[in-house]
Design an enzyme around this catalytic site. Structure first.
Site, mmCIF file in Angstrom:
data_model
loop_
_atom_site.group_PDB
_atom_site.id
_atom_site.type_symbol
_atom_site.label_atom_id
_atom_site.label_comp_id
_atom_site.label_asym_id
_atom_site.label_seq_id
_atom_site.Cartn_x
_atom_site.Cartn_y
_atom_site.Cartn_z
ATOM 1 C CD GLN A 105 -2.547 -1.124 2.706
ATOM 2 O OE1 GLN A 105 -3.580 -0.499 2.889
ATOM 3 N NE2 GLN A 105 -1.959 -1.826 3.656
ATOM 4 C CG HIS A 123 -3.151 2.303 -1.880
ATOM 5 N ND1 HIS A 123 -3.132 2.253 -0.507
ATOM 6 C CD2 HIS A 123 -4.301 1.685 -2.258
ATOM 7 C CE1 HIS A 123 -4.233 1.639 -0.062
ATOM 8 N NE2 HIS A 123 -4.951 1.284 -1.118
ATOM 9 C CB CYS A 131 -1.279 14.272 -17.946
ATOM 10 S SG CYS A 131 -2.028 15.736 -18.648
ATOM 11 C CB CYS A 134 -3.278 13.616 -22.224
ATOM 12 S SG CYS A 134 -1.602 13.573 -21.586
ATOM 13 C CB CYS A 151 1.095 17.237 -19.435
ATOM 14 S SG CYS A 151 1.152 15.916 -20.648
ATOM 15 C CB CYS A 154 -1.774 17.670 -23.477
ATOM 16 S SG CYS A 154 -2.217 17.437 -21.737
ATOM 17 C CG ASN A 217 0.817 -3.769 13.382
ATOM 18 O OD1 ASN A 217 1.165 -2.927 14.202
ATOM 19 N ND2 ASN A 217 0.148 -3.458 12.289
ATOM 20 C CD GLU A 219 -1.265 -0.033 17.307
ATOM 21 O OE1 GLU A 219 -0.996 0.482 18.404
ATOM 22 O OE2 GLU A 219 -1.796 0.591 16.371
HETATM 23 C C1 BV8 Z 1 -12.359 3.186 -2.886
HETATM 24 C C2 BV8 Z 1 -2.390 6.622 -1.320
HETATM 25 C C3 BV8 Z 1 -14.401 3.518 -3.971
HETATM 26 C C4 BV8 Z 1 -2.062 8.032 -1.449
HETATM 27 C C5 BV8 Z 1 -4.096 5.997 0.276
HETATM 28 C C6 BV8 Z 1 -16.305 5.912 4.626
HETATM 29 C C7 BV8 Z 1 -16.206 7.212 4.157
HETATM 30 C C8 BV8 Z 1 -15.415 7.530 3.047
HETATM 31 C C9 BV8 Z 1 -14.722 6.532 2.364
HETATM 32 C C10 BV8 Z 1 -14.837 5.248 2.852
HETATM 33 C C11 BV8 Z 1 -15.615 4.926 3.953
HETATM 34 N N1 BV8 Z 1 -15.497 3.589 4.183
HETATM 35 C C12 BV8 Z 1 -14.689 3.050 3.259
HETATM 36 C C13 BV8 Z 1 -14.310 4.046 2.423
HETATM 37 C C14 BV8 Z 1 -13.452 3.890 1.287
HETATM 38 C C15 BV8 Z 1 -12.030 4.395 1.570
HETATM 39 C C16 BV8 Z 1 -11.541 3.967 2.931
HETATM 40 O O1 BV8 Z 1 -11.213 2.804 3.130
HETATM 41 N N2 BV8 Z 1 -11.504 4.921 3.902
HETATM 42 C C17 BV8 Z 1 -11.060 4.589 5.241
HETATM 43 C C18 BV8 Z 1 -10.292 5.785 5.831
HETATM 44 C C19 BV8 Z 1 -12.295 4.250 6.070
HETATM 45 N N3 BV8 Z 1 -11.227 3.730 0.565
HETATM 46 C C20 BV8 Z 1 -11.070 4.351 -0.620
HETATM 47 O O2 BV8 Z 1 -11.508 5.454 -0.887
HETATM 48 C C21 BV8 Z 1 -10.338 3.528 -1.675
HETATM 49 N N4 BV8 Z 1 -11.095 3.576 -2.863
HETATM 50 O O3 BV8 Z 1 -12.881 2.566 -1.999
HETATM 51 O O4 BV8 Z 1 -12.982 3.577 -4.012
HETATM 52 C C22 BV8 Z 1 -14.777 3.055 -5.293
HETATM 53 C C23 BV8 Z 1 -15.232 1.751 -5.451
HETATM 54 C C24 BV8 Z 1 -15.593 1.349 -6.703
HETATM 55 C C25 BV8 Z 1 -15.472 2.218 -7.804
HETATM 56 C C26 BV8 Z 1 -14.992 3.507 -7.625
HETATM 57 C C27 BV8 Z 1 -14.613 3.939 -6.368
HETATM 58 C C28 BV8 Z 1 -8.967 4.133 -1.951
HETATM 59 C C29 BV8 Z 1 -8.110 3.970 -0.741
HETATM 60 C C30 BV8 Z 1 -6.693 4.387 -1.064
HETATM 61 C C31 BV8 Z 1 -6.406 5.683 -0.372
HETATM 62 N N5 BV8 Z 1 -5.005 6.020 -0.627
HETATM 63 N N6 BV8 Z 1 -2.845 6.421 0.030
HETATM 64 C C32 BV8 Z 1 -0.937 8.413 -0.528
HETATM 65 O O5 BV8 Z 1 -0.287 7.530 0.086
HETATM 66 O O6 BV8 Z 1 -0.737 9.610 -0.414
HETATM 67 S S1 BV8 Z 1 -4.460 5.417 1.823
HETATM 68 C C33 BV8 Z 1 -3.119 5.361 2.865
HETATM 69 O O7 BV8 Z 1 -3.531 4.425 3.898
HETATM 70 C C34 BV8 Z 1 -1.827 4.768 2.321
HETATM 71 O O8 BV8 Z 1 -1.929 4.162 1.051
HETATM 72 C C35 BV8 Z 1 -1.525 3.692 3.349
HETATM 73 O O9 BV8 Z 1 -0.690 2.783 2.861
HETATM 74 C C36 BV8 Z 1 -2.890 3.214 3.585
HETATM 75 C C37 BV8 Z 1 -3.106 2.218 4.659
HETATM 76 O O10 BV8 Z 1 -2.521 2.736 5.822
HETATM 77 P P1 BV8 Z 1 -1.401 1.801 6.513
HETATM 78 O O11 BV8 Z 1 -0.378 1.459 5.488
HETATM 79 O O12 BV8 Z 1 -2.088 0.674 7.205
HETATM 80 O O13 BV8 Z 1 -0.759 2.804 7.519
HETATM 81 P P2 BV8 Z 1 -1.330 3.213 8.946
HETATM 82 O O14 BV8 Z 1 -0.605 4.439 9.391
HETATM 83 O O15 BV8 Z 1 -2.824 3.206 8.914
HETATM 84 O O16 BV8 Z 1 -0.909 1.982 9.877
HETATM 85 C C38 BV8 Z 1 0.473 1.715 10.069
HETATM 86 C C39 BV8 Z 1 0.533 0.401 10.802
HETATM 87 O O17 BV8 Z 1 1.899 0.050 11.007
HETATM 88 C C40 BV8 Z 1 -0.108 0.461 12.197
HETATM 89 O O18 BV8 Z 1 -0.893 -0.707 12.377
HETATM 90 C C41 BV8 Z 1 1.089 0.440 13.149
HETATM 91 O O19 BV8 Z 1 0.784 -0.240 14.353
HETATM 92 C C42 BV8 Z 1 2.099 -0.340 12.342
HETATM 93 N N7 BV8 Z 1 3.497 -0.061 12.657
HETATM 94 C C43 BV8 Z 1 4.072 1.131 12.978
HETATM 95 N N8 BV8 Z 1 5.411 0.962 13.138
HETATM 96 C C44 BV8 Z 1 5.673 -0.352 12.886
HETATM 97 C C45 BV8 Z 1 4.466 -1.001 12.591
HETATM 98 N N9 BV8 Z 1 4.412 -2.308 12.298
HETATM 99 C C46 BV8 Z 1 5.573 -3.009 12.295
HETATM 100 N N10 BV8 Z 1 6.769 -2.447 12.571
HETATM 101 C C47 BV8 Z 1 6.860 -1.132 12.869
HETATM 102 N N11 BV8 Z 1 8.060 -0.593 13.143
HETATM 103 ZN ZN ZN Z 2 -1.107 15.634 -20.801
#
Ligand code: BV8
Ligand code: ZN
Length: 243
Positions: A105, A123, A131, A134, A151, A154, A217, A219
């Site tokens: 992710q 992701h 772009c 385009c 771009c 374009c 993880n 936690e």
């Molecule tokens: C979709 C890319 C629909 C960009 C990211 C309610 C309201 C609104 C929306 C929704 C909703 N319910 C569900 C949704 C859909 C939404 C969603 O899931 N929202 C969540 C917040 C509820 N999902 C979407 O919108 C997705 N698309 O559903 O489209 C659709 C369907 C059909 C047709 C058309 C459309 C798109 C989701 C993608 C979003 N993009 N990022 C960027 O990075 O800038 S999300 C972002 O979160 C990152 O990609 C990241 O990778 C991802 C997941 O987070 P984690 O990687 O888990 O990171 P996090 O900080 O959360 O956790 C870290 C973990 O590591 C913790 O557990 C921690 O304990 C652990 N940790 C820390 N240190 C360590 C460790 N573990 C081991 N060792 C360590 N040292």
């Molecule tokens: Zn373009």
């Protein structure tokens, strides 16, 4: 306690050695020990904004400058760090396994920098731009970005080629991920909070298809009740124990 952990790790090493198809699903936690802040951790990602507020098409349409500032800040930070033992261990697992797919992710590209080859960036990538007119996709490693990128084909404004909230995941990558989750006999879920859909449902899907689900993880997470085994600890410290 320690004896118990050693025994569990030994059993998991046997399982890893005996697996014919391993899939690793990673999140921000595997890059945490490189110094890349996680999304939902206590240190948070950036100022008082939440990823959910900036990583959206609306935020970009309303204020591309602010969204690009956030990505440029992340690109500069990522460019200044390097991969950690968690990334390196996954490279070794890929080399030593009959079949191995890495679904990440993360958009930071650290898995590829560490040497992973079969990587599905579910992701997208912070190092690719798309772009808005385009849809041409280009790679860009300029840090810091001197100005908003446009771009060369374009003249359209370029955006980060990542999946924002409300956007669907790239279908070609999704198909490959689905296939891997379907066929694997071991799914390692590493460093993800299991909050973001649809990726958060991948472990459940793999389990219904017969995979053994191992979580690493610091936690317990929303995935923990799906996992057959959850090892609590830092990915950079736990993963090397499996080699
Ligand atoms: C979709 C890319 C629909 C960009 C990211 C309610 C309201 C609104 C929306 C929704 C909703 N319910 C569900 C949704 C859909 C939404 C969603 O899931 N929202 C969540 C917040 C509820 N999902 C979407 O919108 C997705 N698309 O559903 O489209 C659709 C369907 C059909 C047709 C058309 C459309 C798109 C989701 C993608 C979003 N993009 N990022 C960027 O990075 O800038 S999300 C972002 O979160 C990152 O990609 C990241 O990778 C991802 C997941 O987070 P984690 O990687 O888990 O990171 P996090 O900080 O959360 O956790 C870290 C973990 O590591 C913790 O557990 C921690 O304990 C652990 N940790 C820390 N240190 C360590 C460790 N573990 C081991 N060792 C360590 N040292
Ligand atoms: Zn373009």
């Amino acid at each position: 306690m320690v004896q118990d952990l050693i025994q569990r790790i030994e059993q998991l090493k046997d399982r890893i050695r005996g697996s014919r198809y391993i899939v690793a699903l990673t999140g921000a936690g595997v890059s945490a020990e490189s110094g890349v802040p996680t999304f939902r951790g206590k240190n948070g990602l950036w100022k008082d904004y939440r990823a959910e507020d900036l990583a959206t098409p609306d935020a970009f349409a309303r204020n591309p400058q602010l969204v690009w500032e956030w990505y440029d800040w992340r690109r500069q930070l990522i460019a200044s760090v390097t991969y950690n033992p968690a990334h390196r261990t996954l490279v070794e697992l890929e080399k030593n396994s009959p079949r191995f797919t890495l679904i990440t992710q993360n958009v930071d590209g650290l898995h590829q920098k560490a040497g992973s080859t079969n990587v599905l960036e579910i992701h997208g990538s912070i190092w690719k731009l798309r772009c808005t007119l385009c849809s041409d996709i280009s790679e860009n490693y300029e840090v810091p970005l001197k100005a908003l990128p446009y771009c060369s084909m374009c003249g359209g404004l370029l955006r980060p080629h990542v999946v924002w909230f409300g956007e669907s995941l790239p279908s070609d990558v999704l198909v490959k991920a689905d296939n891997a989750l379907n066929l694997c006999d071991l799914l390692m879920v590493i460093g993800t909070s299991g909050v973001v859909q649809p990726v958060a449902s991948f472990p459940y899907y793999a389990r219904t298809k017969g995979a053994f689900v191992l979580e690493v993880n610091v936690e317990r997470t929303l995935i923990s009740h799906i996992a057959h085994e959850t090892i609590l600890g830092k990915a950079g410290e736990i993963l090397p124990l499996f080699l």
